[in-house]
Structure formats: structure tokens, C-alpha cells
Write an enzyme that holds these catalytic residues in place. Structure first.
Site, PDB file in Angstrom:
ATOM      1  N   GLU A   1       0.883  -1.171   0.000  1.00  0.00           N
ATOM      2  CA  GLU A   1       0.000   0.000   0.000  1.00  0.00           C
ATOM      3  C   GLU A   1       0.914   1.213   0.000  1.00  0.00           C
ATOM      4  O   GLU A   1       1.402   1.636   1.056  1.00  0.00           O
ATOM      5  CB  GLU A   1      -0.895  -0.018   1.258  1.00  0.00           C
ATOM      6  CG  GLU A   1      -1.892  -1.152   1.292  1.00  0.00           C
ATOM      7  CD  GLU A   1      -3.114  -0.904   0.405  1.00  0.00           C
ATOM      8  OE1 GLU A   1      -3.396   0.261   0.062  1.00  0.00           O
ATOM      9  OE2 GLU A   1      -3.788  -1.886   0.058  1.00  0.00           O
TER      10      GLU A   1
ATOM     11  N   CYS B   1      -2.163   9.712   2.639  1.00  0.00           N
ATOM     12  CA  CYS B   1      -1.718   9.094   1.383  1.00  0.00           C
ATOM     13  C   CYS B   1      -2.637   9.417   0.212  1.00  0.00           C
ATOM     14  O   CYS B   1      -2.179   9.501  -0.919  1.00  0.00           O
ATOM     15  CB  CYS B   1      -1.606   7.586   1.559  1.00  0.00           C
ATOM     16  SG  CYS B   1      -3.119   6.819   2.116  1.00  0.00           S
TER      17      CYS B   1
HETATM   18  P1  NAD Z   1       7.586   5.015   7.630  1.00  0.00           P
HETATM   19  O1  NAD Z   1       8.888   5.783   7.536  1.00  0.00           O
HETATM   20  O2  NAD Z   1       6.879   4.953   8.917  1.00  0.00           O
HETATM   21  O3  NAD Z   1       7.893   3.576   7.064  1.00  0.00           O
HETATM   22  C1  NAD Z   1       6.909   2.576   7.008  1.00  0.00           C
HETATM   23  C2  NAD Z   1       7.445   1.340   7.683  1.00  0.00           C
HETATM   24  O4  NAD Z   1       8.628   0.896   7.040  1.00  0.00           O
HETATM   25  C3  NAD Z   1       7.798   1.558   9.149  1.00  0.00           C
HETATM   26  O5  NAD Z   1       7.218   0.529   9.917  1.00  0.00           O
HETATM   27  C4  NAD Z   1       9.306   1.507   9.171  1.00  0.00           C
HETATM   28  O6  NAD Z   1       9.831   0.964  10.371  1.00  0.00           O
HETATM   29  C5  NAD Z   1       9.641   0.618   8.004  1.00  0.00           C
HETATM   30  N1  NAD Z   1      10.962   0.931   7.450  1.00  0.00           N
HETATM   31  C6  NAD Z   1      11.529   2.145   7.325  1.00  0.00           C
HETATM   32  N2  NAD Z   1      12.740   2.048   6.743  1.00  0.00           N
HETATM   33  C7  NAD Z   1      12.959   0.736   6.511  1.00  0.00           C
HETATM   34  C8  NAD Z   1      14.029  -0.018   5.927  1.00  0.00           C
HETATM   35  N3  NAD Z   1      15.140   0.565   5.472  1.00  0.00           N
HETATM   36  N4  NAD Z   1      13.899  -1.365   5.845  1.00  0.00           N
HETATM   37  C9  NAD Z   1      12.777  -1.976   6.290  1.00  0.00           C
HETATM   38  N5  NAD Z   1      11.742  -1.304   6.849  1.00  0.00           N
HETATM   39  C10 NAD Z   1      11.816   0.025   6.968  1.00  0.00           C
HETATM   40  O7  NAD Z   1       6.540   5.582   6.623  1.00  0.00           O
HETATM   41  P2  NAD Z   1       6.761   6.367   5.291  1.00  0.00           P
HETATM   42  O8  NAD Z   1       7.370   5.467   4.274  1.00  0.00           O
HETATM   43  O9  NAD Z   1       7.371   7.701   5.540  1.00  0.00           O
HETATM   44  O10 NAD Z   1       5.190   6.612   4.966  1.00  0.00           O
HETATM   45  C11 NAD Z   1       4.787   7.591   4.128  1.00  0.00           C
HETATM   46  C12 NAD Z   1       4.472   7.029   2.768  1.00  0.00           C
HETATM   47  O11 NAD Z   1       3.481   6.033   2.920  1.00  0.00           O
HETATM   48  C13 NAD Z   1       3.908   8.016   1.791  1.00  0.00           C
HETATM   49  O12 NAD Z   1       4.451   7.765   0.522  1.00  0.00           O
HETATM   50  C14 NAD Z   1       2.413   7.710   1.784  1.00  0.00           C
HETATM   51  O13 NAD Z   1       1.751   8.073   0.613  1.00  0.00           O
HETATM   52  C15 NAD Z   1       2.437   6.236   1.992  1.00  0.00           C
HETATM   53  N6  NAD Z   1       1.193   5.799   2.599  1.00  0.00           N
HETATM   54  C16 NAD Z   1       0.394   4.976   1.896  1.00  0.00           C
HETATM   55  C17 NAD Z   1      -0.815   4.588   2.454  1.00  0.00           C
HETATM   56  C18 NAD Z   1      -1.749   3.669   1.736  1.00  0.00           C
HETATM   57  O14 NAD Z   1      -2.706   3.239   2.353  1.00  0.00           O
HETATM   58  N7  NAD Z   1      -1.518   3.327   0.479  1.00  0.00           N
HETATM   59  C19 NAD Z   1      -1.185   5.041   3.717  1.00  0.00           C
HETATM   60  C20 NAD Z   1      -0.320   5.873   4.392  1.00  0.00           C
HETATM   61  C21 NAD Z   1       0.876   6.239   3.838  1.00  0.00           C
END
Ligand code: NAD
Length: 481
Positions: A234, A267
Site C-alpha cells: 500500500e 496518502c
Molecule cells: P515510515 O517511515 O513509517 O515507514 C513505514 C514502515 O517501514 C515503518 O514501519 C518503518 O519501520 C519501516 N521501514 C523504514 N525504513 C525501513 C528499511 N530501510 N527497511 C525496512 N523497513 C523500513 O513511513 P513512510 O514510508 O514515511 O510513509 C509515508 C508514505 O506512505 C507516503 O508515501 C504515503 O503516501 C504512503 N502511505 C500509503 C498509504 C496507503 O494506504 N496506500 C497510507 C499511508 C501512507
């Protein structure tokens, strides 16, 4: 009833342990081993167990509403009313929907058997996958951790939850509450950052469900490919809103609401607006500032209903976009508070950074295009977004939009709200992700659709297909197909 009693007593034991002092943090390997035992013993399969866990999750949301709202305020400056509306109520709606339909979803579906195989019965069974890993982001840290949990529990799985380290209060609270309410044999929370997620990704799962950005999405997909584990991604992207014609004060309110809730860190928020023609651009520039003032007052920094950026890195990143166009409204910032005023930019160059990366903050660029077809071309020339919105009163345009735009979801004259309909699948396409959940789609994501064919062997009615294939058998086979 027996399952319910067992669940309560386990929960009570966990609660008593919690009362004696802080519980030790769950470790990836130990937690996954415990849950694997639950999956292997089919602990979470019975309908009563599933219904009991959904009920327990509902109780958690009801009884700990205040604590959850407090954690969301600490992590994101999220107003309590918004937290209820966009997170807690959404999970409750998913639970209600699952409770209502669980029996139907679990029931076998009978399908027709070809004449050549009759007499026989064919059915499709929805079987739990086993043990699933849910990795959540920080922006809706309750909804995006517990929403997938509803589907995974309804489908009869054991679940390991990994909340985001960037929403630490919410992560710690859920790590404490979930073992108090849900059966710790079947559900666990492991907290931690990238190293923890990396360790989790190296373990064995039957499905990995990831919500977050594209960069980590690739890491997750890569790890899942190593062990051929099915994965749902997602992701996000730049969701466009095309504005053509209509009631501009109402359009401006809907855009401002969709964009500035959670300080733009949503998102499916409209990332940018494509205004079709001078009239639409002028209408938006007049009414968006009015809508923002009506929602958050003259000084949004003192509004109880306006959030903050999650951390300094995101604050600096989003503040960097403020110079990428002519300021129509907003533009002020306060680094100490991680505050960015709801901002509208006009005359934005399509090549500017604000138009290249997902903004994920309270900045709304308006790009003018001459014709509706130019808007469609603009959208389709970029990576497929998670959502696309069209504001118009002309059905012909809506039909063309639906037909031609590639996006995870479509909103006609409305932003963000499609994900609040539990009966609609929610997910991306192309760069915005793969797979879907919510309602039945969530149940299906966490289930195997297993085909079953049963036939009596008392009379061997299959003899026509056994060799040797003489002319008589070949004739029968040709006739029956
Ligand atoms: P985040 O930084 O919280 O990362 C998400 C998860 O990935 C966390 O649990 C984190 O611990 C893990 N993570 C981070 N770096 C990692 C690595 N190197 N290796 C393994 N795991 C790792 O969240 P984010 O990525 O900043 O979230 C924002 C993004 O998510 C935006 O692009 C947004 O559009 C998208 N998003 C999508 C939805 C959806 O429903 N499609 C919902 C919310 C957010």
C-alpha cells in the site's frame, strides 16, 4: 462461548502480568515462533475465535479512546475530533462490517461442474493463510496498523504487527494494549525501526502487508521475493485533483478538507490541482483561501483543529516547497513547532520539485491546463497515483475520466472519502502499490481461495477419460469437452 472465555482469561493473565510491572518488549524471533505455533495449530481458524478477537479489538477502541487520541496528539499534533473521525471510527467501521459479513465471507461458494465430471460437487473455500506480518507507517498509525489487522483476524490468521517508530507514543501504547485485549498467542506487536523490520523480513511469513513509501516498498518486495512470500504494498504517490467546473466554494472546501487534514500527511490527499482553464484557476484562487480561513481561522497555528509535521526532516522537506510557486495563501512556518501553514501555490511550473515528489504536507500547488484532455494526458504521463479526483458537473467528463485515468481509486466531486466505504476495495495500481484491502477485499487478501472437487468412487464414472483411447472414447470425450 468457550473460545471467548479462553480469550478473556488469557487476556486477564496478560493484564495481571502488565500490572506487576512493564512487560518485556516482544522480540521478532520469539514472537514469530509463538505465532507460528498458533498458525500451525489453527488456533485462529474457528469462527468464534475470529469473532471474539474482533469484539476484543472493538472494546480496546472504545475503552482506550482517550489514551489513543492522546498518543496521536503527542506524535502528530492530531486534533482529537480528527483522530476519532479519520482513525478510530474507520477501524470501528471495518470491524462492524466484518462482524456483519463474517459468516458470508467464510462460507464455501459452490460452482458448476462440467458435464464430463458429473456427478461431483465443486466449491471454493476461503482458508486462512497462516501467519501474516503487517508493517505500518506513521501518518495514520492506529488506522494503518489495526485496519489490516481486522481483515487478517477475520480471515483466521495469526498476526504480527510492526508499528512505525516515527509515531513512538502510538507505537508504545498499542504494544502495551494489544496483548491486554487480544489473545497473545495469535497477535503480537514488535516495535522498532529499520533494523527490526529488516530482521522481521528475514523470518518466515505466509503474507506480508506493507503500508508506506515506495523506497521501503521495494525493500519489502525484494525480501518477500527471496522466500516467494505473497506481499501487499500500500504505497503513495501524487494523487491529482482535476477541477473543471461547478460550485467553486464547495469544491474549495472539499479540496481544503482533503488536503489539510492531518497537516497534509494523508496518502490519498489531493497532492496537486489541475485547473482546467482560466475560470477554474480563478475560482480556486478566490475560494481556497476562504475555505482555509473558515476551517482554521485567520491564524491556523492557534487552531485546535490543525496538526503538525511528524518530525524535523519532514518539516524541512515540505517547507522547501514553499518557494515553488506564487503564494496564494499561507506560507508561514514555525520550526520549533514543526508548523507549516495551509498553503496554496499558483503559477506552478510542472517541472518544479513540488510537482516531482509526493508532497505529503500542507502545500497545494495549482497548475493551469487549457483543456480537460491536457489534464488527462498530464496524469497519465506520470506514475499511477493512489487516487484521482475530478470536480465537474458534466457526466461526459466523469465518464472520460473513469475510462482514461489509471489510478488506485477515483473520486467524483469528493476527495479521500472512498476509503471510508468498507465495501470498496482500497489499494494502488502500478507505482502506488499492489493488492487491496478493506471489507471483503481485506478478508480475501488474507485468505487462500482453495478449490475443492469431491466425487464418489463407488461407481467409477471417470472411465471415459482413462487410456487406452479407442475411437468410442475419443468420440465421447469430443462430445463432452
Ligand atoms: P515510515 O517511515 O513509517 O515507514 C513505514 C514502515 O517501514 C515503518 O514501519 C518503518 O519501520 C519501516 N521501514 C523504514 N525504513 C525501513 C528499511 N530501510 N527497511 C525496512 N523497513 C523500513 O513511513 P513512510 O514510508 O514515511 O510513509 C509515508 C508514505 O506512505 C507516503 O508515501 C504515503 O503516501 C504512503 N502511505 C500509503 C498509504 C496507503 O494506504 N496506500 C497510507 C499511508 C501512507
Amino acid at each position: 462461548m468457550a473460545t471467548k472465555r479462553r480469550t478473556r482469561s488469557t487476556a486477564a493473565t496478560a493484564a495481571t502480568t502488565a500490572g506487576r510491572g512493564p512487560q518485556p518488549a516482544e522480540q521478532p524471533v520469539a514472537a514469530s515462533r509463538r505465532l507460528r505455533d498458533a498458525a500451525d495449530s489453527r488456533l485462529a481458524h474457528p469462527r468464534r475465535f475470529r469473532a471474539g478477537q474482533l469484539k476484543a479489538l472493538e472494546r480496546l477502541l472504545q475503552e482506550k479512546e482517550e489514551a489513543l487520541c492522546g498518543a496521536l496528539a503527542a506524535d502528530l499534533g492530531k486534533p482529537a475530533a480528527e483522530a476519532r473521525l479519520t482513525e478510530l471510527d474507520r477501524v470501528k467501521a471495518e470491524i462492524d462490517h466484518a462482524q456483519l459479513h463474517l459468516g458470508d465471507w467464510m462460507a464455501d461458494r459452490h460452482v458448476k461442474v462440467p458435464v464430463s465430471l458429473q456427478p461431483a460437487a465443486a466449491r471454493i473455500q476461503s482458508r486462512p493463510l497462516g501467519l501474516v506480518l503487517v508493517i505500518a507507517p506513521w501518518n495514520y498509525p492506529v488506522l494503518l496498523l489495526l485496519g489490516p489487522l481486522v481483515g487478517a483476524l477475520a480471515a483466521g490468521n495469526a498476526v504480527l504487527l510492526k508499528p512505525s517508530e516515527l509515531a513512538p507514543e502510538t507505537s508504545a501504547l498499542l504494544a502495551r494494549l494489544i496483548p491486554e485485549y487480544l489473545d497473545p498467542r495469535a497477535v503480537a506487536v514488535v516495535e522498532g525501526a529499520a533494523e527490526t523490520t529488516t530482521e522481521l523480513l528475514g523470518l518466515r511469513w505466509d503474507h506480508i502487508f506493507y503500508t508506506g513509501g515506495e523506497r521501503v516498498g521495494r525493500i519489502v518486495a525484494h525480501a518477500a521475493a527471496e522466500s516467494l512470500t505473497p506481499v501487499t504494498l500500500e504505497l503513495g504517490g501524487k494523487s491529482p485533483a482535476v477541477v473543471s467546473d461547478g460550485n467553486f466554494p464547495a469544491i474549495a472546501r472539499r479540496l481544503a478538507h482533503g488536503k489539510f487534514m492531518n497537516a497534509g500527511q494523508t496518502c490519498v490527499a489531493p497532492d496537486y490541482v489541475l485547473a482546467v482553464g482560466a475560470g477554474a484557476a480563478a475560482g480556486l484562487q478566490k475560494h481556497l483561501p476562504r475555505a482555509i480561513a473558515a476551517f482554521y481561522g485567520k491564524d491556523p497555528s492557534s487552531s485546535r483543529d490543525y496538526g503538525r509535521m511528524v518530525n524535523d526532516d519532514h518539516f524541512v522537506r515540505v517547507a522547501g516547497y514553499l518557494g515553488d510557486g506564487r503564494l496564494v495563501s499561507g506560507g508561514s512556518i514555525d520550526a520549533a513547532e514543526r508548523y507549516i501553514e495551509p498553503t496554496v501555490l499558483a503559477d506552478v511550473d510542472p517541472g518544479a520539485p513540488v510537482m516531482s515528489e509526493e508532497i505529503f504536507g500542507p502545500v497545494l500547488p495549482i497548475v493551469r491546463v487549457d483543456r480537460f484532455d491536457d489534464a488527462i494526458r498530464f496524469i497519465n504521463s506520470r506514475p499511477s497515483p493512489l487516487a484521482a479526483y475530478l470536480f465537474s458537473e458534466r457526466p461526459r467528463l466523469h465518464a472520460a475520466f473513469e475510462d482514461q485515468v489509471r489510478a488506485g481509486g477515483i473520486g467524483h466531486n469528493v476527495c479521500n472519502m472512498h476509503l471510508a466505504v468498507p465495501g470498496l476495495p482500497f489499494g494502488g495500481v502500478g507505482a502506488s502499490g499492489m493488492g487491496a484491502y478493506h471489507g471483503k477485499a481485506g478478508f480475501d487478501t488474507f485468505s487462500q481461495q482453495r478449490p475443492m472437487l469431491s466425487k464418489s468412487a463407488r461407481l467409477d464414472t471417470l472411465r471415459a477419460v482413462y487410456p487406452p483411447f479407442g475411437w468410442a472414447k475419443r468420440g465421447i470425450m469430443r462430445r463432452l469437452g
